[in-house]
Design a protein around this motif. Sequence first.
Motif, mmCIF file in Angstrom:
data_model
loop_
_atom_site.group_PDB
_atom_site.id
_atom_site.type_symbol
_atom_site.label_atom_id
_atom_site.label_comp_id
_atom_site.label_asym_id
_atom_site.label_seq_id
_atom_site.Cartn_x
_atom_site.Cartn_y
_atom_site.Cartn_z
ATOM 1 N N SER A 95 22.491 7.101 27.713
ATOM 2 C CA SER A 95 23.609 6.319 27.140
ATOM 3 C C SER A 95 23.998 6.824 25.752
ATOM 4 O O SER A 95 24.805 6.186 25.079
ATOM 5 N N PHE A 107 21.072 -8.566 34.254
ATOM 6 C CA PHE A 107 20.437 -9.303 33.146
ATOM 7 C C PHE A 107 20.528 -10.788 33.475
ATOM 8 O O PHE A 107 21.615 -11.294 33.777
ATOM 9 N N TYR A 148 28.345 0.651 30.411
ATOM 10 C CA TYR A 148 27.453 1.525 31.189
ATOM 11 C C TYR A 148 27.784 1.521 32.689
ATOM 12 O O TYR A 148 26.947 1.863 33.511
ATOM 13 N N SER A 207 18.582 -6.570 21.344
ATOM 14 C CA SER A 207 17.600 -7.245 20.454
ATOM 15 C C SER A 207 18.174 -8.564 19.992
ATOM 16 O O SER A 207 17.484 -9.595 19.991
ATOM 17 N N ASN A 247 27.879 -4.303 27.284
ATOM 18 C CA ASN A 247 26.975 -3.275 27.843
ATOM 19 C C ASN A 247 27.310 -3.005 29.304
ATOM 20 O O ASN A 247 27.389 -1.855 29.737
ATOM 21 N N ALA A 248 27.472 -4.114 30.083
ATOM 22 C CA ALA A 248 27.706 -3.963 31.526
ATOM 23 C C ALA A 248 28.950 -3.099 31.767
ATOM 24 O O ALA A 248 28.928 -2.185 32.608
ATOM 25 N N ILE A 261 25.090 2.741 35.558
ATOM 26 C CA ILE A 261 24.138 3.876 35.560
ATOM 27 C C ILE A 261 22.677 3.430 35.699
ATOM 28 O O ILE A 261 21.822 4.235 36.036
ATOM 29 N N GLY A 262 22.420 2.179 35.422
ATOM 30 C CA GLY A 262 21.055 1.658 35.552
ATOM 31 C C GLY A 262 20.132 2.171 34.454
ATOM 32 O O GLY A 262 20.538 2.959 33.588
ATOM 33 N N GLY A 278 27.390 2.870 20.206
ATOM 34 C CA GLY A 278 26.390 1.786 20.166
ATOM 35 C C GLY A 278 25.298 2.124 19.172
ATOM 36 O O GLY A 278 25.108 3.292 18.808
ATOM 37 N N ILE A 279 24.600 1.061 18.732
ATOM 38 C CA ILE A 279 23.547 1.297 17.732
ATOM 39 C C ILE A 279 22.178 0.824 18.219
ATOM 40 O O ILE A 279 21.181 0.933 17.528
ATOM 41 N N ASP A 324 25.773 -5.499 37.071
ATOM 42 C CA ASP A 324 26.735 -4.384 37.155
ATOM 43 C C ASP A 324 26.254 -3.350 38.162
ATOM 44 O O ASP A 324 25.098 -3.378 38.595
ATOM 45 N N LEU A 352 21.261 -2.323 18.972
ATOM 46 C CA LEU A 352 20.820 -3.634 18.445
ATOM 47 C C LEU A 352 21.309 -4.808 19.296
ATOM 48 O O LEU A 352 20.831 -5.926 19.145
ATOM 49 N N GLY A 353 22.247 -4.526 20.211
ATOM 50 C CA GLY A 353 22.880 -5.596 20.993
ATOM 51 C C GLY A 353 21.876 -6.417 21.796
ATOM 52 O O GLY A 353 21.899 -7.663 21.744
ATOM 53 N N PHE A 404 16.554 0.826 20.076
ATOM 54 C CA PHE A 404 16.207 1.640 21.260
ATOM 55 C C PHE A 404 17.476 1.907 22.066
ATOM 56 O O PHE A 404 18.254 1.005 22.356
ATOM 57 N N ARG A 405 17.664 3.171 22.451
ATOM 58 C CA ARG A 405 18.800 3.555 23.304
ATOM 59 C C ARG A 405 18.271 4.536 24.355
ATOM 60 O O ARG A 405 17.534 5.459 24.046
ATOM 61 N N CYS A 406 18.674 4.312 25.619
ATOM 62 C CA CYS A 406 18.227 5.237 26.670
ATOM 63 C C CYS A 406 18.953 6.570 26.473
ATOM 64 O O CYS A 406 20.076 6.597 25.950
HETATM 65 P P1 ADP Z 1 23.627 -0.272 22.567
HETATM 66 O O1 ADP Z 1 24.374 -0.552 21.331
HETATM 67 O O2 ADP Z 1 23.101 1.093 22.637
HETATM 68 O O3 ADP Z 1 24.342 -0.700 23.793
HETATM 69 P P2 ADP Z 1 21.803 -2.357 23.255
HETATM 70 O O4 ADP Z 1 20.699 -2.931 22.471
HETATM 71 O O5 ADP Z 1 22.859 -3.280 23.679
HETATM 72 O O6 ADP Z 1 22.329 -1.136 22.426
HETATM 73 O O7 ADP Z 1 21.175 -1.695 24.529
HETATM 74 C C1 ADP Z 1 20.020 -0.877 24.397
HETATM 75 C C2 ADP Z 1 20.026 0.201 25.458
HETATM 76 O O8 ADP Z 1 19.807 -0.385 26.738
HETATM 77 C C3 ADP Z 1 21.345 0.867 25.587
HETATM 78 O O9 ADP Z 1 21.445 1.945 24.696
HETATM 79 C C4 ADP Z 1 21.323 1.354 27.008
HETATM 80 O O10 ADP Z 1 20.626 2.561 27.110
HETATM 81 C C5 ADP Z 1 20.519 0.306 27.728
HETATM 82 N N1 ADP Z 1 21.388 -0.672 28.429
HETATM 83 C C6 ADP Z 1 21.740 -1.899 27.996
HETATM 84 N N2 ADP Z 1 22.519 -2.526 28.907
HETATM 85 C C7 ADP Z 1 22.655 -1.668 29.952
HETATM 86 C C8 ADP Z 1 23.333 -1.716 31.212
HETATM 87 N N3 ADP Z 1 24.021 -2.804 31.568
HETATM 88 N N4 ADP Z 1 23.217 -0.670 32.015
HETATM 89 C C9 ADP Z 1 22.513 0.424 31.659
HETATM 90 N N5 ADP Z 1 21.850 0.538 30.489
HETATM 91 C C10 ADP Z 1 21.943 -0.477 29.640
#
Ligand code: ADP
Length: 473
Positions: free
Chosen positions: A425, A461, A377, A436, A373-374, A405-406, A430-431, A402, A433-434, A420-422
């Motif tokens: 992003s 994190f 994003y 969770s 993720n780091a 984008i925050g 991505g799906i 990191d 679930l990472g 959940f996905r912002c």
């Molecule tokens: P994904 O497969 O979408 O990465 P995650 O469960 O790992 O799913 O993360 C959920 C959401 O949290 C991501 O879709 C993203 O929007 C946000 N996110 C996770 N890690 C970061 C990060 N390091 N910086 C910014 N946004 C993040």
Amino acid sequence: MYLRKLPSFRHTLAFRLTLWYAGIFTISSCVAFLLFYMLITSVIGQRTDQELVDQVGQFSTLLAVRGIETVKRVAVLEAQAAGVKKIFFRLLSRDGQAFSSSNMSYWKDIGIRRVAIERLLSGSSHVFETIVIPERKHKVRILYSIIGPGIILQLGQSMENYSRFIEAFKRIFIPTMAFLIVLAAVVGWFMARRALSGVEAVTRTARNISGGALEKRVPVKTRGDEIDRLAITFNQMLDRIQTLVTGIKEMGDNIAHDLRSPITRIRGIAEVTLTTGKSVGEYENMAASTIEECDRLLDMINTMLMISETEAGVDKLVREEMDIAELVRNVCELFEPTAEDKGVTMNCDVPEKCPLIGDIRMIQRMLANLLDNAIKYTPAAGTVSVSVCKNEGQKVVVSVKDTGIGISPSDLPHIFERFFRCDQSRSQTGIGLGLSLARAIVQAHGGDIAVTSSPNEGSTFTVTLPNSSPSGS
Ligand code: ADP
């Protein structure tokens, strides 16, 4: 109708409580009345006996002062004055022969008891006797006593007062007891109903819920008693069930939604190839794309299964001793090329050694998700820093920071939720679930995961794991 209701009514707690209450009340009232009865009868009995003894004493004095003739006269007069049916006097010689008496026409059935005379002669000062005359209503109390040399007085008195008292007592006692038992049953019934009204409210709510109204709650009074505690616990359980049901529903919706896209894509590829594709190369491309989409689907399903299994409990973990410093170094090395490709700098600040007990495979997976993720994003020229240290409580703290984008404050509370996905992003693969899975793994190890983030500045994190190494170092 009522008769049919009766057996089920008999099994209600309210009925049984009422029965107990009325039963205990009746037994204690009877015991209290019995004690009172025994006390009163003994007092009346003692008073009657004392009266007889006093009279004997007077006759004894009279004999000593005035002689036997006066005693004979006074005995007759006293019996007349009290009423011939109330009292009698009989003067006896040592051999038990009567030589004088008051009017005995009413008392002719009463004889002279040899045993009483013998006891007197062997030293007893007074001998009492109670006689029941079959056709008479009242018993007779008799006293034998020596009032002078060779002279015995037999004094008898009707126990009319005593019998009257007992009868009056019974007349009051029986209706009072009946009234009190009925009162106790009524009061007990109301008290039991009042006490159990809370339980009924819980039952009503449970019935409504089984009819589908999951949002219903038991009203909680402010008494703070057992019923209130039951209602609070029941409501908490309902909150939890509602959250779970909503979660399951949302997850079902999400799964349906997330499965639809790859399946639609697979179908689209197959359809296009079937209608337009002519060459072997096009069919090969279709197969490759289908495999890719299937892999994505399998990955999603496997990750979901893993989350469920991890959330199900710690027992699923394969705990072993490991060096988390080395583990973090390895994961960093693994992601180095990806970061490099993206122009992201990676810093790995890890001590020489940091022992920990945990499931290596799971912790590796959790670290990989955070690092993935780091890097994902964080735009080019950004930095990802990983560190391992121990806090004051000797817990192992792994932090992944990191400059990407925050995450917006409104999204922050939801990022650990499944799927959940912002919004910003969505352009990335991505799906959802990472995180969770990462949280489920950390919690299964008894640890905690936290995040701080500012949009366009980056995210951190922080994973805290209990240091359960054998040496505790
Ligand atoms: P994904 O497969 O979408 O990465 P995650 O469960 O790992 O799913 O993360 C959920 C959401 O949290 C991501 O879709 C993203 O929007 C946000 N996110 C996770 N890690 C970061 C990060 N390091 N910086 C910014 N946004 C993040």
